[in-house]
Design an enzyme around this catalytic site. Structure first.
Site, PDB file in Angstrom:
ATOM      1  N   SER A 127       0.714  -1.019  -0.116  1.00  0.00           N
ATOM      2  CA  SER A 127      -0.136   0.188   0.179  1.00  0.00           C
ATOM      3  C   SER A 127       0.918   1.490  -0.222  1.00  0.00           C
ATOM      4  CB  SER A 127      -1.050  -0.040   1.190  1.00  0.00           C
ATOM      5  OG  SER A 127      -1.712  -0.858   1.197  1.00  0.00           O
ATOM      6  N   HIS A 173       0.778   4.638   4.391  1.00  0.00           N
ATOM      7  CA  HIS A 173       0.071   5.220   3.406  1.00  0.00           C
ATOM      8  C   HIS A 173       0.514   6.824   3.251  1.00  0.00           C
ATOM      9  CE1 HIS A 173      -3.842   2.587   3.321  1.00  0.00           C
ATOM     10  NE2 HIS A 173      -2.517   2.079   3.080  1.00  0.00           N
TER      11      HIS A 173
END
Length: 204
Positions: A127, A173
């Site tokens: 991610s 993230h």
């Protein structure tokens, strides 16, 4: 469709990263004896266990963790977005630079996780690297299109939508997104400069 045609369709770097992620997941599944859910023991070795990195010298984990996934749904969603976004970015900046964005962004997200989350945390997934690819796409579009304000808003909305669900590593993230945006800003400037030169040349 032959393997070479997939490389052509998605880009050499993007599809190679896809294959690496899938191969690592197969290894995880074999070691876990479960194709659908990876065991905590395997994640503690191949993923990023903060304690192991900080105190047991498992220096490889911030690198390997960006190719490790916790279950079949996790890798399925991530690989879909890798193929979609990675192929777009690769058409803009080329194969080696896409691989660079993936690796540097993934590492940035994992290092932020390492220093801001507790030692007992185990994290894994592409991610952070994918947020880096998305961030690069967003800022390249903003710079070339002359609307960085909207690009920053889009990046902020992307982060909010995808980073506060249960079990999601928001730090990975955030680190990946910021790094990708910085890289994208640089390449956006390069692309815009080339477009300006090409327009001036055609004009004269």
């Amino acid at each position: 469709m032959s393997l070479e045609r997939y490389f052509h369709r998605y880009g050499r770097a993007t599809f190679t990263l896809f294959l690496i992620n899938v191969a690592v997941y197969i290894v995880e599944a074999v070691l876990s004896r479960n194709p659908f859910w990876i065991s905590d023991n395997v994640l503690g070795v191949l993923g990023q266990w903060n304690y192991a990195v900080l105190y047991l010298h498992a220096w490889w984990q911030p690198f390997t963790a960006m190719f490790v996934h916790v279950n079949i749904i996790h890798i399925g969603f991530n690989m879909y977005f890798l193929l979609v976004m990675g192929s777009q970015l690769e058409r803009i900046i080329g194969s080696s630079r896409v691989a660079m964005v993936y690796l540097i962004s993934g590492l940035a997200g994992n290092l932020l996780t390492l220093f801001l989350l507790p030692p007992n945390v185990v994290s894994a997934g592409a991610s952070g690297a994918l947020f880096g690819i998305a961030g690069a796409l967003i800022t390249i579009t903003g710079v070339v299109g002359g609307n960085m304000q909207m690009a920053i808003i889009n990046a902020f909305v992307l982060f909010l939508i995808n980073s506060f669900l249960p079990g999601v590593n928001a730090y990975a993230h955030l680190g990946g997104l910021i790094m990708g945006m910085l890289i994208g800003y640089y390449y956006g400037k390069v692309i815009r400069r080339k477009l300006t030169w090409a327009y001036a040349y055609d004009y004269y």
